[in-house]
Design an enzyme around this catalytic site. Structure first.
Site, short mmCIF file in Angstrom:
data_model
loop_
_atom_site.label_atom_id
_atom_site.label_comp_id
_atom_site.label_asym_id
_atom_site.label_seq_id
_atom_site.Cartn_x
_atom_site.Cartn_y
_atom_site.Cartn_z
N ASP A 95 1.09 -1.35 -0.20
CA ASP A 95 -0.15 0.05 -0.31
C ASP A 95 0.88 1.66 0.32
O ASP A 95 0.46 2.49 -0.53
CB ASP A 95 -1.16 0.37 1.16
CG ASP A 95 -0.42 -0.25 2.59
OD1 ASP A 95 1.19 -0.38 2.26
OD2 ASP A 95 -0.97 -0.18 3.71
N HIS A 96 1.74 1.58 0.89
CA HIS A 96 3.20 2.69 0.47
C HIS A 96 3.38 3.13 -1.00
O HIS A 96 4.06 3.51 -0.52
CB HIS A 96 4.28 2.26 1.55
CG HIS A 96 3.32 2.18 2.78
ND1 HIS A 96 2.40 1.85 3.94
CD2 HIS A 96 3.66 3.27 4.37
CE1 HIS A 96 2.09 1.60 5.07
NE2 HIS A 96 2.91 3.19 5.01
N ASP A 160 3.24 -1.53 11.50
CA ASP A 160 3.23 0.43 11.40
C ASP A 160 2.31 0.95 12.54
O ASP A 160 1.31 0.10 13.37
CB ASP A 160 1.87 0.13 10.23
CG ASP A 160 1.33 0.86 9.56
OD1 ASP A 160 2.01 1.83 8.32
OD2 ASP A 160 1.19 1.91 10.23
N ARG A 448 -1.43 12.29 9.92
CA ARG A 448 0.02 12.84 10.29
C ARG A 448 -0.14 14.29 9.47
O ARG A 448 -0.40 14.20 8.50
CB ARG A 448 0.64 11.40 10.05
CG ARG A 448 1.04 11.01 11.15
CD ARG A 448 2.59 10.16 11.24
NE ARG A 448 2.26 9.52 12.10
CZ ARG A 448 2.66 8.16 12.47
NH1 ARG A 448 3.35 6.99 11.02
NH2 ARG A 448 2.81 7.71 13.52
N SER A 643 6.47 7.25 13.53
CA SER A 643 6.31 5.61 12.85
C SER A 643 6.88 4.11 13.56
O SER A 643 8.10 5.07 13.98
CB SER A 643 6.90 6.25 11.15
OG SER A 643 7.48 4.50 10.63
N ARG A 645 9.22 2.84 11.67
CA ARG A 645 10.17 2.42 10.93
C ARG A 645 11.34 2.17 11.79
O ARG A 645 12.04 3.08 12.29
CB ARG A 645 10.31 2.99 9.53
CG ARG A 645 10.55 4.54 10.09
CD ARG A 645 10.39 5.89 9.24
NE ARG A 645 9.07 5.86 8.59
CZ ARG A 645 8.92 6.93 8.36
NH1 ARG A 645 10.00 8.44 8.22
NH2 ARG A 645 7.45 7.52 8.21
#
Ligand code: MIC
Ligand code: SF4
Length: 754
Positions: A95-96, A160, A448, A643, A645
């Site tokens: 999706d990203h 995520d 965000r 995030s 990440r």
């Protein structure tokens, strides 16, 4: 059809016994959060009670969700763990990596061309290890999870930060770094400090222009971006029952923006309706059998002050619509007050774009409420003053919304329908009216709004609101428009007023989808080959990190002292860099390029102590690395906010940063640093941040005695030879100190499996 129904039945079959036992041990009625946590202990039935905010506890999550941008690193690590299949049901969602530009069909085709190598990699790794794969275009991870995998009383982790969205369906769902997910995929426990509990009592009923989103926009204003750190936020009360399931999802989703570990709601009729509408009758039937275990005990909700660490009360009947921003999601303003505030702060009043979608707010209900405003604009002969872009949350939503004519309404208003994907929410937006560095305003219903997040322009002022408010403000083209009181002039020169939005909780004709984009893994993946081209610029197999030696922690140089907000977007920017999420060496070239250097207030411009010259952070760091010198990063409060990440930890680690010393950390980032075998430390005395100078050298004098609950001593040697000695706190327990000594948590898993 419900996925993994046997697993869910098993969770439910153990729930009553485990919860009853926990209640006995804790010695008082339980919140929902405690029920879920105590029924998911790695050791099974509870045998002791835990202290909130203090005890580290091993949990056994029921499932894992990963998205393409983080799954690459997670799966590259999992591949090293030496396992045949994942130990718990896991899914990967693409999706990203899909840029929004010309509309869904063309954008998806382009993404499939440009990111083909990465999608193929994810598909084949998923197939090999028994992981469910959702193809590009299938939808945004959290919406797909809510529609297919979330279940009341379950525990999930996801790579995520907005994994928390599944709290809308009564889960404890927590965002983690890839290395945490790898533990669980490899059949090991997942560790979390037992969270504190914040109760939010909702009374009354939403009405008029106020939406679920306004609940969390208000809570964000109260708690700020770090007020939820280390806590689960549990919503309850009569107002909670009046909210739709997807509305609850929105509230939980944005709990990530207050740093909360997660947010959740007790099982109720709205959840049952959503389960049935998404064809999961079996789960609803099973959940109904143990209903009282899937919500907090009555005594708790009657006297919340006695059971939660903090209680907030919000009356939905009097709550007013908010728009939060710019640049931070907790800057909350009621809609009628925004004009004055904007003028005072010189925020551009003209609105250029209204962006619809994201995992936060892309349910059928959200689209229908926004469409009801858009339809009025058409009926009242208003022309939208801003452009509209829409990213539906899933193919199921898109298909259903198209069938029911909702998408037509937006198209009639000139909107571009982008792919079912993150798009502008993560900087995957080739903005047609590109602004360079020009100051401008956009409104969206994402979560965000950090600087540069949507379009890379630091001067784009982004405001977060509800679907209906974003639609109304975008149509008016003005940030100071208050649809409850103001009128607009239509194409015929008449004054018109927008009526209150109306929406449909669920599609009256039911959900429908042709191809949902799901690909089940083969039963035996042992023959599946995973290909990574050695010369790929997108993917790179990982090399284990070497443990940091005590001797390397003497003579450590300052890489950067970051000033003010330093989110994971500052440490490892997304947008154009998403393409390197599977290639550690390449993505390391963005390390900390967004962080502001405290000494010159510039980004990506730090002093190289070896040459005295200034350069970009990654370049300077690579020179230290080439000379075998370890470095330290110093930061302010809530360092690593945003995030999940883990690149924000792996990149500095890869480049040779040994320690990060800050005033305070965001939870996921702190864990990510620990997992990668680095030192994540906090100033024992916050004011010591001011002692750090540009040419400083650091000696970790007692690193040989690194032990739980024992601060470390750091000697700081300044350029003039003077010294300061400070204390640095840490939260490492014995197991985490082992990760440090092994070089990373993964090194330890490999050793144990060898
Ligand atoms: C985000 O919203 O910032 C992201 C992109 O979804 C991230 C994950 C990532 O960095 O890939 C998140 O929230 O965890
Ligand atoms: Fe995607 Fe945005 Fe949701 Fe992150 S917050 S998962 S980028 S839609």
């Amino acid at each position: 059809m419900a996925f993994d129904i046997d697993m869910i039945k098993e969770v439910y079959s153990q729930m009553a016994e485990r919860v009853d036992k926990a209640r006995e041990l804790v010695g008082k009625p339980l919140t929902l959060s405690e029920k879920i946590l105590y029924s998911h202990l790695w050791d099974g039935t509870p045998d002791k009670s835990f202290e909130r905010g203090k005890d580290y506890v091993d949990f056994a999550p029921d499932r894992i969700a990963c998205q393409d941008a983080t799954a690459q690193m997670a799966l590259l690590q999992f591949m090293q763990a030496g396992k045949k299949t994942v130990a718990v049901p896991t899914t990967v969602h693409c999706d990203h990596l899909i840029q929004a530009k010309q509309g869904a069909a063309k954008d998806l085709m382009r993404a499939n061309e440009t990111s083909n190598e990465v999608f193929d990699f994810l598909e084949s790794v998923s197939n090999k290890y028994g992981i469910g794969f959702w193809r590009p275009g299938a939808g945004i991870i959290h919406q797909v999870v809510l529609e297919n995998y979330a279940f009341p009383g379950g525990m999930m982790i996801g790579t995520d930060s907005h994994t928390v969205n599944a709290g809308g369906l009564g889960m404890v769902a927590i965002g983690v770094g890839g290395a945490d997910a790898v533990d669980v995929m490899a059949g090991m426990p997942w560790e979390l400090k037992f969270p504190k509990l914040i109760g939010v009592k909702l009374t009354g009923k939403l009405n008029g222009w106020t939406a679920s989103k306004d609940v969390i926009l208000k809570v964000a204003g109260i708690l700020t971006v770090k007020g939820g750190t280390g806590a689960i936020v549990e919503y309850f009360g009569p107002g909670a029952k009046n909210l739709s399931c997807t509305g609850k999802g929105t509230i939980c989703n944005m709990g990530a923006e207050i740093g909360a570990t997660t947010s959740t709601f007790g099982y109720d009729d709205s959840m049952e309706r959503f389960l049935r509408a998404t064809d999961r009758h079996e789960i609803a039937d099973e959940a109904n059998k143990i209903r009282e275990y899937l919500t907090g005990d009555d005594e708790v909700y009657e006297n919340p002050e006695k059971y939660f660490d903090q209680v907030i009360e919000i009356d939905l009947s009097t709550l007013r619509p908010h728009l939060n921003g710019p640049f931070t999601p907790d800057l909350a303003t009621e809609v009628g007050d925004l004009g004055e505030k904007a003028r005072k702060n010189d925020w551009p009043l003209k609105v250029d774009w209204g962006l619809i979608g994201s995992c936060t707010n892309s349910s059928y209900e959200d689209l229908s409420r926004a469409a009801s405003i858009a339809q009025q604009a058409i009926d009242k002969n208003l022309k939208s003053k801003s452009d509209f872009g829409i990213n539906p949350g899933s193919e199921q939503i898109r298909f259903t919304a198209e069938r029911d004519g909702l998408l037509d309404v937006f198209e009639n208003l000139g909107a571009t329908i982008f792919t079912n994907a993150c798009g502008p929410c993560i900087g995957q937006w080739d903005r047609s009216d590109r602004k360079g560095d020009e100051k401008n305003t956009i409104v969206h219903f994402f979560n965000r709004n950090f600087s540069k997040r949507a379009d890379g322009n630091p001067n784009t002022h982004a405001f977060v609101g509800s679907p209906e408010m974003v639609a109304a403000i975008a149509i008016s083209g003005r940030l100071d428009f208050d649809p409850m009181n103001d009128t607009l002039i239509n194409e015929d020169g008449q004054e018109v007023k927008l009526d209150e939005p109306v929406g449909l909780e669920l599609p009256p004709k039911g959900f429908a989808v042709d191809d949902n984009g799901y690909l089940a893994p083969t039963a035996d993946g042992s023959a599946v080959e995973v290909k990574v081209a050695p010369d790929s610029e997108r993917l790179q197999l990982l090399e284990p990190f070497e443990p940091i030696k005590d001797s390397e922690l003497q003579g450590v140089k300052l890489l950067i002292k970051a000033f003010g907000k330093c989110t994971t977007d500052h440490i490892s920017m997304a947008g154009p860099w998403l393409r390197y999420r599977g290639h550690l060496d390449n993505i390391a070239n963005n390390t900390l390029i967004g962080a502001v250097n405290a000494f010159n207030k510039q980004t990506n411009f730090v002093k190289n102590q070896l040459t005295g010259e200034y350069g970009g952070v990654p370049n300077v760091q690579r020179e230290y690395k080439a000379n075998g010198i370890k470095t330290i990063v110093v930061g302010d409060h809530n360092y690593g906010e945003g995030s999940s990440r883990e690149h924000a930890a792996m990149q500095p680690r890869f480049l040779g940063v040994a320690a990060v010393l800050v005033k305070s950390f965001a939870r996921i980032h702190e864990t990510n640093l620990k997992k990668q075998g680095m030192l994540g430390l906090t100033f024992a005395n916050e004011a010591d941040y001011d002692l750090i100078q540009e040419d400083d050298t650091f000696n970790f004098v007692d690193i040989a005695d690194f032990a739980p609950n024992k601060p470390l001593t750091i000697e700081i040697v300044h350029a003039d030879g003077s010294k300061d000695t400070i204390k640095a706190n840490h939260t490492y327990n014995d197991a985490q100190i082992k990760w440090y000594h092994e070089g990373s948590a993964l090194n330890l898993i490999k050793k144990q499996n060898a």
